[in-house]
Design an enzyme around this catalytic site. Structure first.
Site, mmCIF file in Angstrom:
data_model
loop_
_atom_site.group_PDB
_atom_site.id
_atom_site.type_symbol
_atom_site.label_atom_id
_atom_site.label_comp_id
_atom_site.label_asym_id
_atom_site.label_seq_id
_atom_site.Cartn_x
_atom_site.Cartn_y
_atom_site.Cartn_z
ATOM 1 N N SER A 61 0.798 -1.237 0.000
ATOM 2 C CA SER A 61 0.000 0.000 0.000
ATOM 3 C C SER A 61 0.824 1.277 0.000
ATOM 4 O O SER A 61 0.271 2.365 -0.210
ATOM 5 C CB SER A 61 -0.968 0.014 1.187
ATOM 6 O OG SER A 61 -2.007 -0.908 0.982
ATOM 7 N N LYS A 64 0.386 3.407 -3.024
ATOM 8 C CA LYS A 64 -0.838 4.167 -3.309
ATOM 9 C C LYS A 64 -0.611 5.671 -3.443
ATOM 10 O O LYS A 64 -1.177 6.297 -4.348
ATOM 11 C CB LYS A 64 -1.891 3.858 -2.248
ATOM 12 C CG LYS A 64 -2.390 2.421 -2.309
ATOM 13 C CD LYS A 64 -3.271 2.060 -1.115
ATOM 14 C CE LYS A 64 -3.723 0.610 -1.192
ATOM 15 N NZ LYS A 64 -4.457 0.187 0.011
ATOM 16 N N TYR A 189 -2.851 -3.224 -10.635
ATOM 17 C CA TYR A 189 -2.846 -2.946 -9.190
ATOM 18 C C TYR A 189 -1.996 -3.969 -8.434
ATOM 19 O O TYR A 189 -1.182 -3.608 -7.575
ATOM 20 C CB TYR A 189 -4.281 -2.940 -8.665
ATOM 21 C CG TYR A 189 -4.373 -2.795 -7.175
ATOM 22 C CD1 TYR A 189 -4.043 -1.595 -6.543
ATOM 23 C CD2 TYR A 189 -4.771 -3.865 -6.370
ATOM 24 C CE1 TYR A 189 -4.105 -1.468 -5.159
ATOM 25 C CE2 TYR A 189 -4.845 -3.744 -4.998
ATOM 26 C CZ TYR A 189 -4.508 -2.543 -4.394
ATOM 27 O OH TYR A 189 -4.572 -2.420 -3.031
ATOM 28 N N TYR A 241 -4.085 3.427 7.611
ATOM 29 C CA TYR A 241 -5.350 2.691 7.676
ATOM 30 C C TYR A 241 -6.251 3.317 8.746
ATOM 31 O O TYR A 241 -6.264 4.535 8.920
ATOM 32 C CB TYR A 241 -5.114 1.193 7.913
ATOM 33 C CG TYR A 241 -4.172 0.561 6.917
ATOM 34 C CD1 TYR A 241 -4.363 0.736 5.547
ATOM 35 C CD2 TYR A 241 -3.092 -0.217 7.325
ATOM 36 C CE1 TYR A 241 -3.503 0.147 4.622
ATOM 37 C CE2 TYR A 241 -2.238 -0.813 6.415
ATOM 38 C CZ TYR A 241 -2.449 -0.622 5.063
ATOM 39 O OH TYR A 241 -1.610 -1.204 4.156
ATOM 40 N N VAL A 259 1.268 -3.774 4.070
ATOM 41 C CA VAL A 259 1.244 -5.043 4.792
ATOM 42 C C VAL A 259 2.501 -5.883 4.550
ATOM 43 O O VAL A 259 2.664 -6.936 5.158
ATOM 44 C CB VAL A 259 -0.021 -5.867 4.458
ATOM 45 C CG1 VAL A 259 -1.265 -5.155 4.959
ATOM 46 C CG2 VAL A 259 -0.113 -6.186 2.978
#
Length: 305
Positions: A61, A64, A189, A241, A259
Site C-alpha cells: 500500500s 498508493k 494494481y 489505515y 502489509v
C-alpha cells in the site's frame, strides 16, 4: 543520528513478538517476523541506517500515494476526485462495507484498496505494459534506484488470492467508477503492490515528498508542489489505515504503511524515513515500526502539529 537509530531499534525490537506477518497473501508468510530496520535521508542528502535496513519487502500500500501522484499529473484533481473521495473511512483497508451504503457509491479515499484500484484504472497508457512502465519509471526516479522491479512470486500470489479486491473492482465497474477490463486493471494494481524495495528506497521517496516534489540534486520540480501537498494530506488522514488518527497524535508526520511491513514517512523540509518490520498489528501496520517512529518523533520533535 545512527547511534540514536540503533538505540531506538534495540529498544523497540521486542514489539515484533506481539505482531504477525500478513498471511492473506500466501507469499508474505515468508517474511522474517523478527526483522526491524530504519533508514533516514535528511534534507542535506545524508543517509543514516540502523537495524535490518537491508531487508527486502514488497511495497504494497505504500505504492498508493505514488500512483495517486501519477493519476493527478495525468488528469488533474477534478477528474481524479470524481472517481474517489477525500475522507477517512474508519474501516479496514480492504473493507467493502461503505461502497454500497454511501451515495454516491465511490471509494472514500485513494489510500484504501477500493480507492487505489479506482486510481489504477485511470493511469494513462495504451496498454498495461506501458502503464506499468510509467509507474516503475516514477518509482525508480524518486527512489533513486534504477533497478526497482516487481517481485514476481508476490505478484502471482496476490493475483491468485485477490478475490476481495476482485469483488470490489467489479462492484466499482457496476456503479460506473471504473471502466474497461476489470482483470487488466486488477493486474496493474497487483503489480504496483508487488514492487520490491528496501528501507532506503522508501526513505528517498519520503524525502522527495518532504521536499515538495523537487529533485534536490538538480532543483527540478519533478512533481508539482500542489500534487505533493494533496498526497501528503492523504498520508496524514488515511495513510495508516484506521489507525491514522492515533498515529497523527503519537508521531505527527505524513506516513504510509503497507502489509509487507514497510512504513514511509515524509517530514516536511526535514527528512524522509523508511522503516521495515513485517510483524503487523491488527490494523495492518508494522507493530515495532510504529513504536520506533513514535520514539524517533519524540526524540527529534518531528510532529508537524
Amino acid at each position: 543520528m545512527e547511534l540514536l537509530l540503533s538505540e531506538l531499534v534495540s529498544r523497540n525490537r521486542h514489539w515484533t513478538n506481539f505482531g504477525n506477518v500478513a498471511t492473506y497473501i500466501p507469499e508474505l508468510k515468508n517474511a522474517n517476523k523478527d526483522a526491524l530496520g530504519i533508514v533516514v535521508v535528511d534534507i542535506e542528502g545524508n543517509i543514516y541506517k540502523a537495524g535490518d535496513y537491508e531487508t527486502k519487502f514488497t511495497i504494497q500500500s505504500i505504492s498508493k500515494p505514488i500512483t495517486l501522484m501519477l493519476a493527478l499529473m495525468d488528469y488533474g484533481p477534478d477528474h481524479v476526485f470524481e472517481k474517489v473521495g477525500m475522507e477517512p473511512t474508519g474501516d479496514p483497508f480492504n473493507s467493502m462495507r461503505k461502497l454500497e451504503t454511501i451515495n454516491p457509491s465511490r471509494p472514500l479515499n485513494p489510500m484504501i484498496n477500493a480507492g487505489a484500484i479506482a486510481v489504477a484504472s485511470i493511469i494513462r497508457g495504451k496498454d498495461n505494459e506501458e502503464k506499468m512502465d510509467r509507474i516503475l519509471q516514477l518509482f525508480r526516479k524518486i527512489s533513486k534506484n534504477p533497478n526497482l522491479n516487481i517481485n514476481e512470486n508476490v505478484y502471482l500470489s496476490e493475483k491468485k488470492t485477490g478475490d476481495r479486491n476482485r469483488a470490489m473492482a467489479y462492484f466499482l465497474r457496476d456503479v460506473g467508477i471504473i471502466e474497461g477490463d476489470v482483470e487488466a486493471i486488477l493486474d496493474l494494481y497487483f503489480k504496483q503492490c508487488s514492487i520490491e524495495v528496501t528501507c532506503e528506497d522508501i526513505a528517498h521517496i519520503g524525502m522527495f515528498l518532504a521536499n515538495h516534489g523537487v529533485i534536490k540534486e538538480t532543483g527540478e520540480q519533478y512533481v508539482p508542489k500542489n500534487i505533493t501537498q494533496i498526497v501528503k494530506t492523504f498520508m496524514v488522514t488515511c495513510g495508516m489505515y484506521d489507525a491514522s488518527g492515533e498515529f497523527a497524535i503519537q508521531v505527527g508526520v505524513p506516513a504510509k504503511s503497507g502489509v509487507g511491513g514497510g512504513i514511509m514517512c515524509a517530514v516536511p523540509n526535514r527528512m524522509g524515513i523508511g522503516v521495515v518490520g513485517p510483524a503487523l498489528d491488527k490494523k495492518g501496520n508494522s507493530i515495532a515500526g510504529v513504536k520506533v517512529l513514535e520514539s524517533l518523533s519524540k526524540e527529534l520533535a518531528l510532529s508537524i502539529f
